[in-house]
Write a protein that holds these residues in place. Structure first.
Motif, mmCIF file in Angstrom:
data_model
loop_
_atom_site.group_PDB
_atom_site.id
_atom_site.type_symbol
_atom_site.label_atom_id
_atom_site.label_comp_id
_atom_site.label_asym_id
_atom_site.label_seq_id
_atom_site.Cartn_x
_atom_site.Cartn_y
_atom_site.Cartn_z
ATOM 1 N N CYS A 8 0.815 -1.375 0.041
ATOM 2 C CA CYS A 8 -0.076 -0.087 0.166
ATOM 3 C C CYS A 8 0.859 1.163 0.068
ATOM 4 O O CYS A 8 0.502 2.248 -0.643
ATOM 5 C CB CYS A 8 -1.008 0.039 1.341
ATOM 6 N N ILE A 9 1.986 1.197 0.852
ATOM 7 C CA ILE A 9 2.709 2.339 1.053
ATOM 8 C C ILE A 9 3.719 2.919 -0.184
ATOM 9 O O ILE A 9 3.570 3.887 -0.831
ATOM 10 C CB ILE A 9 3.989 2.223 2.119
ATOM 11 N N ILE A 10 4.036 1.570 -1.058
ATOM 12 C CA ILE A 10 4.664 1.800 -2.164
ATOM 13 C C ILE A 10 3.735 2.458 -3.204
ATOM 14 O O ILE A 10 4.108 3.284 -3.985
ATOM 15 C CB ILE A 10 5.338 0.498 -2.961
ATOM 16 N N ASP A 35 -5.448 -2.982 1.925
ATOM 17 C CA ASP A 35 -5.538 -3.687 0.498
ATOM 18 C C ASP A 35 -5.543 -2.804 -0.682
ATOM 19 O O ASP A 35 -5.311 -3.540 -1.829
ATOM 20 C CB ASP A 35 -6.879 -4.401 0.457
ATOM 21 N N GLY A 36 -5.570 -1.634 -0.478
ATOM 22 C CA GLY A 36 -5.301 -0.606 -1.833
ATOM 23 C C GLY A 36 -5.407 0.979 -1.293
ATOM 24 O O GLY A 36 -5.753 1.074 -0.330
ATOM 25 N N SER A 55 -11.869 -6.374 2.359
ATOM 26 C CA SER A 55 -12.803 -7.513 2.951
ATOM 27 C C SER A 55 -14.341 -6.934 3.093
ATOM 28 O O SER A 55 -15.083 -7.807 3.048
ATOM 29 C CB SER A 55 -12.445 -7.765 4.471
ATOM 30 N N PHE A 56 -14.525 -5.675 3.071
ATOM 31 C CA PHE A 56 -15.755 -4.995 3.143
ATOM 32 C C PHE A 56 -16.312 -4.655 1.810
ATOM 33 O O PHE A 56 -15.697 -4.380 0.800
ATOM 34 C CB PHE A 56 -15.722 -3.648 3.987
ATOM 35 N N THR A 57 -17.786 -5.004 1.647
ATOM 36 C CA THR A 57 -18.296 -4.772 0.194
ATOM 37 C C THR A 57 -18.618 -3.539 0.011
ATOM 38 O O THR A 57 -19.340 -3.239 -0.917
ATOM 39 C CB THR A 57 -19.546 -5.816 0.245
ATOM 40 N N SER A 58 -18.397 -2.691 0.674
ATOM 41 C CA SER A 58 -19.090 -1.248 0.904
ATOM 42 C C SER A 58 -20.606 -1.045 0.869
ATOM 43 O O SER A 58 -21.348 -0.296 0.064
ATOM 44 C CB SER A 58 -18.439 -0.486 -0.404
ATOM 45 N N ARG A 59 -21.407 -2.081 1.470
ATOM 46 C CA ARG A 59 -22.873 -2.229 1.726
ATOM 47 C C ARG A 59 -23.096 -2.465 3.035
ATOM 48 O O ARG A 59 -22.534 -3.544 3.474
ATOM 49 C CB ARG A 59 -23.451 -2.883 0.659
ATOM 50 N N GLY A 73 -6.821 -0.525 -9.459
ATOM 51 C CA GLY A 73 -7.576 -0.731 -7.896
ATOM 52 C C GLY A 73 -7.660 0.386 -6.833
ATOM 53 O O GLY A 73 -8.393 0.186 -6.054
ATOM 54 N N THR A 74 -6.970 1.638 -7.436
ATOM 55 C CA THR A 74 -7.199 2.665 -6.612
ATOM 56 C C THR A 74 -8.655 3.179 -6.739
ATOM 57 O O THR A 74 -9.124 3.503 -7.601
ATOM 58 C CB THR A 74 -6.101 3.630 -7.243
ATOM 59 N N ARG A 75 -9.148 3.502 -5.746
ATOM 60 C CA ARG A 75 -10.409 4.002 -5.241
ATOM 61 C C ARG A 75 -10.427 5.394 -5.104
ATOM 62 O O ARG A 75 -9.465 6.186 -4.583
ATOM 63 C CB ARG A 75 -11.132 3.467 -4.104
ATOM 64 N N ILE A 76 -11.468 6.190 -5.877
ATOM 65 C CA ILE A 76 -11.257 7.549 -5.931
ATOM 66 C C ILE A 76 -12.343 8.148 -5.144
ATOM 67 O O ILE A 76 -13.603 7.915 -5.164
ATOM 68 C CB ILE A 76 -11.582 8.028 -7.391
ATOM 69 N N ALA A 77 -11.923 9.286 -4.190
ATOM 70 C CA ALA A 77 -13.040 9.789 -3.212
ATOM 71 C C ALA A 77 -13.201 11.209 -3.835
ATOM 72 O O ALA A 77 -12.522 11.882 -3.729
ATOM 73 C CB ALA A 77 -12.539 9.875 -1.951
ATOM 74 N N PRO A 78 -14.379 11.664 -4.374
ATOM 75 C CA PRO A 78 -14.594 12.941 -4.879
ATOM 76 C C PRO A 78 -14.780 13.494 -3.508
ATOM 77 O O PRO A 78 -15.847 13.771 -3.024
ATOM 78 C CB PRO A 78 -15.870 12.817 -5.455
ATOM 79 N N VAL A 79 -14.102 14.723 -3.287
ATOM 80 C CA VAL A 79 -13.965 15.435 -2.167
ATOM 81 C C VAL A 79 -13.952 16.861 -2.184
ATOM 82 O O VAL A 79 -12.965 17.189 -3.195
ATOM 83 C CB VAL A 79 -13.247 14.759 -1.277
#
Length: 388
Positions: free
Chosen positions: A37-39, A128-129, A205-209, A284-290
């Motif tokens: 994750c850090i790399i 994990d990502g 591990s979480f399904t985001s639901r 696999g990078t997830r984007i958070a619109p913020v």
């Protein structure tokens, strides 16, 4: 009056930021288990620092009942925008990023692959990502219509000239403070949820639901409803879980709910279906619109307005479009950078049921629940002021 009451739980957490390349070595020494994750975070930080554009986004949206196509689509359109990457200490403008199209909102999830909702996990600390927080800005291109505040993305065959003419017309309804419900807030995908706090990694591990209404779309809807009620505007907030235990046919079930509520409450003029987005790159990078509003992080929002292609039985879709344009103008005018462009596309989303029916995406699965709830509060304030 039919109304769902939710407990307002304060979600307290510490915000985490994307580490700069200079900080990676020391952090890595302390947490060797987070190596990958850090790399990855270091690579992203280096790319941002040099202004190298990020990769094209793959957009994923929780799905419904039209076919069983895989729910990840790589964006390849030419329209791009500048974006801002957040961390705790600064904002950095760099690169170009394609806008997600939300084109998979209605695709079916095969029953044998369906990821179910569950109680919100007590711990989500596996790395994990990477989560990358970005503020989506303004776009150039023939698909985009500039409002006084904000934009509309027109991906239909309807000309921009026709839409611009509609924007200037009055709304088809008025909101009254007469003690009767005027606005219905509901959720076709109520179990969609968020990260536990602002951070730069996610636990796969979480399904985001989740069925926990303090952590899913019900909490966001409640924040909107609270502001409307405080302004004296009658509101019904329905928290029926149309996507649980089965995700497929969610829109069929939510349509019946809305029809029943409208039949019982003919005073309702507006129906808002509140969702969250899900934006993920192919790596696999997830984007958070913020964005930041009044010194506080808020999840960016996107309005989706359906257009009839002649097969959807939506003769009044242009009246919905007027409302979408007016609300976009209000939200962006009240809180600059709060919105992504309205998506005007060939979608239905039960928007034939009123002339004030819209779908609103509040952030994405990489945003924190606090960011999303704050955005709900801002939406509610703008609506209350718009009709106050």
């Amino acid at each position: 009056m039919r109304k769902a009451h939710l407990k307002r739980n304060a979600v307290t957490a510490a915000a985490a930021a994307v580490m700069s390349p200079l900080m990676i070595a020391s952090f890595y020494a302390v947490m060797p288990s987070a190596k990958d994750c850090i790399i990855h975070a270091a690579d992203i930080s280096a790319r941002l620092a040099t202004g190298v554009p990020g990769k094209n986004i793959a957009y994923t949206e929780d799905t419904d009942d039209t076919d069983d196509t895989d729910d990840t689509v790589e964006e390849t359109a030419a329209d791009k925008q500048a974006y801002i990457s957040f961390d705790d200490s600064y904002m950095l403008s760099c690169g170009e990023l394609e806008i997600p199209s939300s084109e998979n909102e209605e695709l079916a999830v095969p029953e044998d692959k369906e990821e179910g909702a569950e109680p919100y996990p007590e711990s989500l600390e596996n790395c994990d990502g990477v989560i990358s927080a970005m503020t989506y800005g303004f776009y150039n291109g023939t698909d985009y219509i500039n409002l006084e505040n904000g934009q509309i993305r027109n991906v239909t065959s309807v000309s921009n000239d026709i839409l611009e003419n509609e924007i200037g017309k009055p709304l088809d309804f008025t909101i009254e403070k007469n003690g009767l419900p005027q606005i219905l807030i509901m959720h076709t995908h109520e179990t969609e949820s968020y990260e536990p706090y602002s951070r730069n990694y996610y636990d796969a591990s979480f399904t985001s639901r989740t069925t926990d209404d303090s952590k899913n779309m019900a909490a966001v809807g409640e924040a909107i409803a609270a502001e409307l009620e405080a302004a004296g505007i009658g509101v019904i907030h329905d928290v029926t879980k149309h996507d649980y235990p089965s995700y497929n046919d969610s829109y069929t079930r939510s349509r019946k709910t809305v029809q029943d509520i409208l039949r019982e409450n003919p005073s309702i003029k507006i129906v808002l279906d509140i969702h969250r987005d899900a934006i993920e790159r192919t790596d696999g990078t997830r984007i958070a619109p913020v964005t930041e509003i009044d010194g506080k992080r808020a999840a960016q929002v996107m309005i989706i307005c359906g257009c009839d292609d002649g097969t959807m039985n939506m003769p009044n879709h242009m009246k919905n479009f007027r409302f979408a344009a007016a609300l976009q103008n209000k939200l962006e005018g009240d809180y600059p950078t709060f919105t992504r462009p309205v998506l005007f596309d060939y979608r239905k989303y039960n928007q034939d049921l009123t002339t004030g029916s819209l779908l609103i995406e509040v952030g994405g699965h990489a945003n924190s629940i606090d960011e999303a709830i704050y955005s709900g509060t801002l939406i509610g304030r703008s609506l209350a002021d718009m009709f106050g």
